[in-house]
Motif scaffolding. Structure first.
Motif: not given
Length: 393
Positions: A65-88
């Motif tokens: 949970d901590r690393d997931l939050a940190a990763g997504l918080d970076d997207a918010v920090y940069t102002g990016a509105g999207w994330i692209r992730v594999d749905l394998a």
């Protein structure tokens, strides 16, 4: 065990005559030839809203949970509105067609929604029970039955459309053998795309479907590769571009900036600036206005050879300095925004998955952050570019 992010660098450049470290207008030519005509992009010239994002590969579902939050918080920090992730598919139905293990992806979608981030899943990666017998050891081989893949796509749309997920990329880099074995097969991919797009739209009429992100490579029959142009042209003749709302493409240009103008045509120039561009292929097949999503671009900052650091770059660099990576990150967003054919640009990726001992594989070092979580200069460079090109991301 966490998977490594799925991305492969295929760019083989000619000898370098220059590497641009400044952020702004510049030009570059290969040795012994004049710079080609054309005005490169400069910051602040965005002519349209641009979707911006970070591509994470198949990493987020395996984080705590901590690393997931940190990763997504970076997207918010940069102002990016999207994330692209594999749905394998191989993650969701690893053992059989019975039942679905959605829990890992559920966490990613929920965490993204809490942050106001849009999710672009990449559907692919076939479980062993659904692969062709000739390709049983590789999860990126095509399924034996496209209908089974379509059933998985429909189940994904049924689950995630009510949670705000309406945009889907069908497969990743189908024009190279690491993601479609034993060789690139436009007809086989088009059959898969047809089945999957119908399944997605049949479940969610508002679904937006992207053609699988094309790798920027040269056609090489010995490797089973097809160039992005050759693959797109062949798939187009079979109707592929009428099945999607956009195509997607991965123009890694390092050690050149995306806005560089050359006489050989970088992968970025081949979007719309060269005679044999992707746009020319789309025009020839009757879909000239189909948008192009750049669902991966970036540059690694470690690798087995020498780093490109500017005018003194090695002739065959395996990676770039952190300063050059930052320049590429700053340049990619305005370069994308200035091209009317480009609708989105995603930086690959958020955080390195390797340390110096792993430098034999430059694949592990595309992050905006180092393995220990400390930021590279590219993090703030990308943030500034997103804000200037499109304040809303």
């Amino acid at each position: 065990m966490a998977r490594k992010p799925r991305r492969w660098q295929h760019l083989a450049m000619a000898l370098l005559s220059c590497v641009i470290l400044t952020i702004g207008p510049a030009s570059c030519s290969s040795p012994g030839s004049p710079a080609s005509a054309g005005t490169p992009t400069s910051p602040g010239t965005a002519a349209k809203p641009l979707k911006t994002g970070i591509a994470y590969g198949d990493t987020l579902v395996w984080k705590d949970d901590r690393d997931l939050a940190a990763g997504l918080d970076d997207a918010v920090y940069t102002g990016a509105g999207w994330i692209r992730v594999d749905l394998a598919w191989s993650d969701i139905q690893p053992d059989s067609a019975t039942g679905y293990a959605w829990q890992g992806f559920d966490r990613v979608v929920a965490a993204a929604r809490r942050r106001g981030l849009q999710v672009l899943p990449t559907l692919g990666y076939v479980p062993q029970w659904a692969r062709r017998d000739s390709c049983a050891s590789q999860d990126s081989c095509p399924p034996a039955d496209p209908g089974l893949f379509a059933r998985f796509a429909a189940a994904a749309a049924q689950r995630y459309a009510p949670q705000g997920v309406h945009t889907w990329q069908v497969w990743n880099e189908p024009n190279i053998t690491i993601y479609w074995g034993p060789k690139a097969d436009p007809a086989g991919y088009t059959r898969l795309l047809d089945a999957a797009s119908k399944a997605l739209r049949g479940t969610d009429p508002s679904a937006v479907v992207l053609m699988g992100g094309l790798a920027a490579v040269h056609t090489d029959p010995a490797k089973g590769w097809m160039s992005q142009n050759d693959f797109l042209a062949a798939a187009c003749k079979l109707g592929a571009t009428t099945m999607v709302n956009a195509i997607s493409y991965h123009p890694y240009t390092y050690p050149y900036l995306p806005s560089a103008r050359t006489d050989f045509g970088t992968p970025w120039e081949r979007i719309s600036s060269t005679k044999d561009s992707l746009v020319s292929v789309l025009s020839a097949c009757g879909t000239p206005n189909l948008p192009i999503w750049l669902t991966e671009t970036g540059a690694p900052t470690n690798g087995p050879g020498e780093a490109a650091d500017g005018p003194n770059a090695a002739s065959n660099p395996t990676h770039v300095t952190e300063a050059l990576q930052a320049a590429i990150a700053a340049d990619a967003v305005p370069a994308a925004a200035a091209d009317p054919h480009v609708a989105a640009v995603f930086w690959y990726t958020d955080r390195d998955t390797g340390q110096d001992a792993d430098r034999a594989n430059n694949e592990l070092f595309f992050g905006l952050r180092r393995h220990d979580g400390s930021p590279k200069p590219s993090l703030d460079a990308f943030k500034a570019a997103v804000k200037e090109a499109n304040p809303r991301g």
